[in-house]
Design a protein around this motif. Structure first.
Motif, PDB file in Angstrom:
ATOM      1  N   LEU A   1       0.827  -1.212   0.000  1.00  0.00           N
ATOM      2  CA  LEU A   1       0.000   0.000   0.000  1.00  0.00           C
ATOM      3  C   LEU A   1       0.858   1.256   0.000  1.00  0.00           C
ATOM      4  O   LEU A   1       0.558   2.228  -0.703  1.00  0.00           O
ATOM      5  CB  LEU A   1      -0.943  -0.010   1.216  1.00  0.00           C
ATOM      6  N   SER A   2       1.923   1.246   0.777  1.00  0.00           N
ATOM      7  CA  SER A   2       2.806   2.420   0.834  1.00  0.00           C
ATOM      8  C   SER A   2       3.567   2.612  -0.473  1.00  0.00           C
ATOM      9  O   SER A   2       4.079   3.706  -0.741  1.00  0.00           O
ATOM     10  CB  SER A   2       3.784   2.283   2.003  1.00  0.00           C
ATOM     11  N   SER A   3       3.632   1.556  -1.289  1.00  0.00           N
ATOM     12  CA  SER A   3       4.299   1.666  -2.591  1.00  0.00           C
ATOM     13  C   SER A   3       3.347   2.140  -3.680  1.00  0.00           C
ATOM     14  O   SER A   3       3.727   2.193  -4.854  1.00  0.00           O
ATOM     15  CB  SER A   3       4.892   0.314  -2.989  1.00  0.00           C
ATOM     16  N   GLY A   4       2.114   2.456  -3.299  1.00  0.00           N
ATOM     17  CA  GLY A   4       1.155   3.011  -4.246  1.00  0.00           C
ATOM     18  C   GLY A   4       0.253   1.995  -4.901  1.00  0.00           C
ATOM     19  O   GLY A   4      -0.453   2.325  -5.865  1.00  0.00           O
ATOM     20  N   LEU A   5       0.225   0.756  -4.398  1.00  0.00           N
ATOM     21  CA  LEU A   5      -0.611  -0.280  -4.993  1.00  0.00           C
ATOM     22  C   LEU A   5      -1.947  -0.375  -4.253  1.00  0.00           C
ATOM     23  O   LEU A   5      -2.041  -0.039  -3.079  1.00  0.00           O
ATOM     24  CB  LEU A   5       0.095  -1.647  -4.946  1.00  0.00           C
ATOM     25  N   SER A   6      -2.972  -0.834  -4.957  1.00  0.00           N
ATOM     26  CA  SER A   6      -4.299  -1.049  -4.367  1.00  0.00           C
ATOM     27  C   SER A   6      -4.522  -2.544  -4.209  1.00  0.00           C
ATOM     28  O   SER A   6      -4.165  -3.338  -5.085  1.00  0.00           O
ATOM     29  CB  SER A   6      -5.395  -0.462  -5.269  1.00  0.00           C
ATOM     30  N   GLU A   7      -5.141  -2.921  -3.082  1.00  0.00           N
ATOM     31  CA  GLU A   7      -5.363  -4.345  -2.834  1.00  0.00           C
ATOM     32  C   GLU A   7      -6.625  -4.828  -3.540  1.00  0.00           C
ATOM     33  O   GLU A   7      -7.639  -4.120  -3.589  1.00  0.00           O
ATOM     34  CB  GLU A   7      -5.476  -4.628  -1.339  1.00  0.00           C
ATOM     35  N   ILE A   8      -6.560  -6.047  -4.076  1.00  0.00           N
ATOM     36  CA  ILE A   8      -7.727  -6.676  -4.705  1.00  0.00           C
ATOM     37  C   ILE A   8      -7.985  -8.017  -4.020  1.00  0.00           C
ATOM     38  O   ILE A   8      -7.112  -8.587  -3.369  1.00  0.00           O
ATOM     39  CB  ILE A   8      -7.513  -6.904  -6.217  1.00  0.00           C
ATOM     40  N   ILE A   9      -9.212  -8.506  -4.162  1.00  0.00           N
ATOM     41  CA  ILE A   9      -9.578  -9.851  -3.707  1.00  0.00           C
ATOM     42  C   ILE A   9     -10.322 -10.503  -4.864  1.00  0.00           C
ATOM     43  O   ILE A   9     -11.346  -9.990  -5.318  1.00  0.00           O
ATOM     44  CB  ILE A   9     -10.470  -9.819  -2.456  1.00  0.00           C
TER      45      ILE A   9
ATOM     46  N   HIS B   1      -2.195  -0.265 -10.742  1.00  0.00           N
ATOM     47  CA  HIS B   1      -1.165  -0.977  -9.994  1.00  0.00           C
ATOM     48  C   HIS B   1      -1.805  -1.622  -8.779  1.00  0.00           C
ATOM     49  O   HIS B   1      -2.381  -0.921  -7.924  1.00  0.00           O
ATOM     50  CB  HIS B   1      -0.046  -0.010  -9.577  1.00  0.00           C
ATOM     51  N   ILE B   2      -1.757  -2.949  -8.708  1.00  0.00           N
ATOM     52  CA  ILE B   2      -2.547  -3.683  -7.717  1.00  0.00           C
ATOM     53  C   ILE B   2      -1.723  -4.830  -7.125  1.00  0.00           C
ATOM     54  O   ILE B   2      -0.672  -5.212  -7.642  1.00  0.00           O
ATOM     55  CB  ILE B   2      -3.836  -4.253  -8.344  1.00  0.00           C
ATOM     56  N   PHE B   3      -2.258  -5.388  -6.025  1.00  0.00           N
ATOM     57  CA  PHE B   3      -1.647  -6.579  -5.425  1.00  0.00           C
ATOM     58  C   PHE B   3      -2.732  -7.409  -4.762  1.00  0.00           C
ATOM     59  O   PHE B   3      -3.827  -6.920  -4.469  1.00  0.00           O
ATOM     60  CB  PHE B   3      -0.570  -6.200  -4.400  1.00  0.00           C
ATOM     61  N   GLU B   4      -2.427  -8.668  -4.534  1.00  0.00           N
ATOM     62  CA  GLU B   4      -3.354  -9.564  -3.833  1.00  0.00           C
ATOM     63  C   GLU B   4      -2.556 -10.563  -3.009  1.00  0.00           C
ATOM     64  O   GLU B   4      -1.523 -11.073  -3.446  1.00  0.00           O
ATOM     65  CB  GLU B   4      -4.246 -10.322  -4.820  1.00  0.00           C
ATOM     66  N   ILE B   5      -3.063 -10.819  -1.813  1.00  0.00           N
ATOM     67  CA  ILE B   5      -2.564 -11.922  -0.984  1.00  0.00           C
ATOM     68  C   ILE B   5      -3.666 -12.969  -0.984  1.00  0.00           C
ATOM     69  O   ILE B   5      -4.717 -12.780  -0.376  1.00  0.00           O
ATOM     70  CB  ILE B   5      -2.255 -11.454   0.449  1.00  0.00           C
ATOM     71  N   GLY B   6      -3.456 -14.042  -1.730  1.00  0.00           N
ATOM     72  CA  GLY B   6      -4.495 -15.052  -1.896  1.00  0.00           C
ATOM     73  C   GLY B   6      -3.943 -16.451  -1.858  1.00  0.00           C
ATOM     74  O   GLY B   6      -2.724 -16.663  -1.788  1.00  0.00           O
ATOM     75  N   LYS B   7      -4.842 -17.417  -1.896  1.00  0.00           N
ATOM     76  CA  LYS B   7      -4.444 -18.814  -1.823  1.00  0.00           C
ATOM     77  C   LYS B   7      -4.423 -19.452  -3.210  1.00  0.00           C
ATOM     78  O   LYS B   7      -5.251 -19.122  -4.063  1.00  0.00           O
ATOM     79  CB  LYS B   7      -5.399 -19.603  -0.927  1.00  0.00           C
ATOM     80  N   ILE B   8      -3.484 -20.376  -3.395  1.00  0.00           N
ATOM     81  CA  ILE B   8      -3.506 -21.277  -4.541  1.00  0.00           C
ATOM     82  C   ILE B   8      -3.606 -22.689  -3.988  1.00  0.00           C
ATOM     83  O   ILE B   8      -3.303 -22.939  -2.812  1.00  0.00           O
ATOM     84  CB  ILE B   8      -2.262 -21.112  -5.438  1.00  0.00           C
ATOM     85  N   TYR B   9      -4.055 -23.632  -4.827  1.00  0.00           N
ATOM     86  CA  TYR B   9      -4.362 -24.977  -4.357  1.00  0.00           C
ATOM     87  C   TYR B   9      -3.607 -25.988  -5.224  1.00  0.00           C
ATOM     88  O   TYR B   9      -3.877 -26.113  -6.423  1.00  0.00           O
ATOM     89  CB  TYR B   9      -5.866 -25.231  -4.421  1.00  0.00           C
ATOM     90  N   LEU B  10      -2.678 -26.690  -4.609  1.00  0.00           N
ATOM     91  CA  LEU B  10      -1.802 -27.607  -5.334  1.00  0.00           C
ATOM     92  C   LEU B  10      -2.078 -29.035  -4.870  1.00  0.00           C
ATOM     93  O   LEU B  10      -1.707 -29.418  -3.757  1.00  0.00           O
ATOM     94  CB  LEU B  10      -0.330 -27.245  -5.081  1.00  0.00           C
ATOM     95  N   PRO B  11      -2.745 -29.850  -5.701  1.00  0.00           N
ATOM     96  CA  PRO B  11      -3.047 -31.227  -5.306  1.00  0.00           C
ATOM     97  C   PRO B  11      -1.827 -32.134  -5.421  1.00  0.00           C
ATOM     98  O   PRO B  11      -0.972 -31.939  -6.288  1.00  0.00           O
ATOM     99  CB  PRO B  11      -4.139 -31.635  -6.299  1.00  0.00           C
TER     100      PRO B  11
END
Length: 810
Positions: A507-515, A577-587
């Protein structure tokens, strides 16, 4: 669920008002939403007897009647327009001065020259539900007492309690279930009507019932009635149904509805002479099988639907609606009465799909007690005989493949005290279960074995029994106590704190969070140029996806962020300019035999200008180095040393072939960053500008990150600055060069900074020029030029020998 106060008092002897009863029930967990009076609002309406019916001399459609409403008075003359008025009928009469529910006041009148001193009323005019085929005035029973107020005769001095039942209390969908609940709450005896056993342990020889799917039909009871006489129900039965908003139809249907209200068990009657083969088959429908239901509509069925069939066709949709082909009519001579327990899930799905909801399907959906079906059938045929509807054939066909047994649960007395906070004795607990009619089959010093009747299918665990104790004991009697337990300081976990730092840095780097959604489409991998053999395509499929676009679980965040960037670009947001902290699923493997590995992942980057154009400076577009700088800032805030992280050239189908790097932590790959491949960006996502992204595995960072702030004191001794310029082969990464310098002068080098990179004129082909500024400092003493020169010479030698560098002299 509606409950008649007067009907309830037929089973129980209590002297509290309807409002007091509602309070008791609500406090015990059975919420009463409201109480409604059954009086429809008419005044001065009494029972009258029609003594004469004469044609009106001046109107063909009117009659002049003589009606007796009081044996002590002369008969009244009333002009009536109903076609069904006849001599000798008992009828409701609104006297002069009376009032009807619509506000109409009854006055003396003259109709076509004939005086009228009242009004003979229809059900509609009195605000009552009329029997299905009744037209004209309301006709009362022959034994109706002349002159009695109509509200008293019909039992309209009743109150109805409106229950808001929770889905687990299916036992209270019948009057007997409610009566048992009231008996338990008030601790009074209940008078359950005794029914005659019409089976007498005999099986009907001329009725054969075959349950082909016992999973969908737990029990099926059939009883045969002959010499059927379909007619109008007695007034008490009609009015009882009206209390529940059910329109009277005929004596047979009214009896089945009455028993459903009393026992909570839906019943259905078939014209048995219209059943082919004298056999009832309970089976799954065939795909595309059709049936015409009672409302004369054709329904297409599937193999998930349960039907009642004869040897030729389906004759009813089980638990939902009967079939038109076997409908009972005035011509019926033999009927088969059905009382069954169908699977609640099957009935609910079929009713929803066919959009056929009824009081019967509601009860099946909540779950009926299979041990109640036979008694409900006996009650119905008993009323059939009492009301002269037909003759019951002794015997019953009762198909019950697997009997439902009562549940036995061990209840620990100490556990009751722990969960409720009540200091209750074992004797008090035993008494509460007596009121609920639950048997105690075994008793130990510190526990009881409680047997739960099958009508209470909501009680399966010890905590369910404890809830019964608490609500019957009285929630209002449970003392208020402070919670007990060890108090711990609430704080975020290390992982949560790391994620907070990541989020704050982005956020401090100017990015917006997405979900974004964790579900994607297999087509998304094609857009990213993934090969068919790519491990990223090994995705967990969704069993019941809402759409094809959300049919698999993502193994990378790239599809999600690219969709959002594309959407914004198409809508004119070209600097995003965006970022996300999300999950990936690896079987581990497919099909799944264990849960997939869920990994928290960070993706960030964007497209277009970082800062908008101003008078002071030109806009700077996001590029590889800007994204790399954000990542290095993150490493700094997580106290991860730059020496532990490396960047190596990477080939990836979604990224630019020469502007992409793999990210490594302690020589283990944790991510990728770089410019997205121009073909992917433009052709597959319609983005006409450069896109730069980085995807980092946070799971690999959590253990390495340290959130403890470290402080160093200001240096006491001055630094020495030296510059070095050199030529190195083009394929040698700058990181390797700086690492050689650091390794040689590790104890004295405080900082190293690349300030020039040049390739071109006067630089040999396949070579590049690098220039560094090196800061030397000894924290314990002042550095001398000789000592610095010695280290500097060691650096030059190491650069020459290890990477083939050529030192450039001024």
């Amino acid at each position: 669920m509606k409950v008649s106060y007067n009907w309830l008092k037929e089973y129980l002897d209590f002297n509290i008002s309807a409002q007091e009863l509602a309070d008791y029930l609500t406090n015990s967990g059975i919420e009463v939403e409201g109480i409604h009076s059954m009086h429809p609002g008419f005044e001065n309406v009494v029972v009258g007897k029609v003594l004469e019916v004469n044609k009106h001399p001046q109107a063909d459609k009117l009659s002049v009647t003589k009606v007796n409403v009081d044996k002590t008075q002369e008969p009244m003359s009333i002009v009536c327009g109903a076609p069904n008025v006849k001599k000798g009928q008992k009828v409701p009469v609104a006297k002069v001065g009376g009032k009807l529910p619509d506000g109409m006041k009854i006055k003396k009148a003259k109709l076509r020259g004939e005086k009228s001193f009242g009004m003979i009323c229809s059900c509609e005019e009195l605000g009552l539900l009329a029997p299905e085929k009744e037209e004209g005035i309301m006709v009362l029973a022959e034994n109706a007492p002349v002159g009695e107020p109509l509200e008293s005769y019909l039992g309209l001095d009743d109150e109805v309690l409106e229950f808001d039942l929770t889905p687990n209390r299916a036992d209270c969908l019948g009057m007997l279930g409610v009566a048992r609940e009231v008996a338990a709450v008030l601790d009074i005896p209940i008078n359950v009507p005794k029914v005659t056993d019409f089976s007498q342990n005999k099986t009907l020889d001329n009725v054969n019932i075959n349950i082909q799917d016992s999973d969908l039909c737990e029990r099926y009871v059939g009883m045969l009635i002959e010499n059927v006489n379909i007619g109008i129900s007695p007034m008490w039965l009609q009015q009882r149904l009206r209390t529940y908003g059910i329109r009277p139809i005929n004596n047979l249907v009214d009896i089945t509805n009455y028993v459903m209200l009393e026992y909570g068990q839906p019943l259905h009657a078939f014209d048995y002479d219209l059943v082919s083969g004298d056999e009832i088959i309970v089976r799954r429908a065939k795909d595309e099988e059709e049936i015409v239901t009672l409302n004369e509509k054709t329904r297409k069925l599937t193999s998930n639907d349960l039907v009642i069939a004869d040897k030729e066709k389906a004759i009813a949709v089980a638990g939902v609606m009967g079939g038109y082909a076997t409908e009972v009519s005035e011509k019926s001579n033999r009927i088969l009465l059905e009382s069954a327990a169908f699977n609640n899930i099957s009935v609910r799905r079929t009713a929803n799909r066919l959009n056929l909801r009824s009081d019967a399907s509601l009860r099946f959906e909540k779950g009926v007690d299979p041990n109640n079906t036979l008694n409900a059938a006996f009650r119905a045929v008993e009323l059939i005989e009492q009301l002269g509807v037909g003759t019951v054939v002794v015997g019953a066909f009762d198909e019950y493949p697997k009997k439902r047994e009562q549940v036995s649960i061990e209840l620990r007395v100490e556990r009751v005290r722990q969960l409720t906070g009540i200091d209750i004795s074992k004797e008090e607990i035993r008494d509460l279960f007596r009121r609920l009619q639950f048997d105690i089959t075994d008793e130990k010093e510190d526990s009881l074995n409680v047997t739960v009747p099958t009508r209470r299918n909501d009680i399966t665990l010890e905590v369910d029994l404890i809830e019964e104790i608490a609500r019957l004991y009285g929630y209002d009697k449970i003392p208020t106590t402070m919670p007990k337990g060890r108090i711990t300081q609430g704080r975020k976990t290390h992982r949560q704190q790391v994620e907070d730092t990541v989020r704050e840095t982005m956020l401090s780097s100017g990015l917006s969070e997405i979900i974004s959604y964790t579900f994607i489409s297999p087509e998304d991998y094609n857009k990213l140029n993934f090969s068919d053999e790519s491990s990223a395509r090994k995705s967990v499929p969704i069993a019941n996806p809402l759409t094809k676009e959300q049919s698999i679980m993502r193994t990378t965040l790239l599809p999600s962020i690219m969709k959002i960037l594309s959407h914004n670009f198409k809508h004119g947001e070209k600097d995003h300019h965006i970022f996300e902290i999300g999950k990936i699923y690896l079987p581990e493997k497919l099909p799944l035999d264990s849960l997939p590995n869920e990994r928290n992942t960070l993706i960030f980057g964007g497209m277009g200008a970082i800062k908008s154009k101003s008078w002071l400076e030109q806009p700077q577009k996001i590029d590889f180095f800007y994204v790399k700088g954000m990542f290095e800032l993150l490493l700094e805030r997580l106290n991860i040393g730059f020496s532990d992280v490396s960047f190596k050239p990477e080939k990836h189908p979604s990224f630019h072939p020469t502007r992409t790097a793999g990210v490594y932590l302690d020589e283990r790959k944790i991510g990728i960053m770089g410019e997205m491949h121009p073909a992917v960006v433009k052709e597959n996502y319609d983005i006409d500008t450069q896109v730069v992204l980085a995807e980092i595995d946070l799971e690999s960072i959590y253990s390495k990150a340290s959130l403890v702030e470290k402080f160093t004191s200001l240096p006491k001794y001055p630094a020495v600055l030296r510059d070095i310029a050199l030529l190195v082969p083009s394929e040698i990464p700058e990181e390797q060069v700086s690492q050689v310098i650091i390794n040689v002068g590790e104890d004295l080098i405080e900082d190293i900074n690349l300030f020039d990179l040049y390739q071109g004129e006067r630089i040999p082909e396949n070579m590049k020029s690098l220039a560094y500024s090196i800061k030397f400092r000894d924290p314990n003493t002042t550095l001398t030029d000789d000592r610095v020169d010695k280290v500097y010479e060691q650096i030059e030698e190491a650069l020459k020998s290890e990477i083939g560098a050529e030192i450039r002299k001024a």
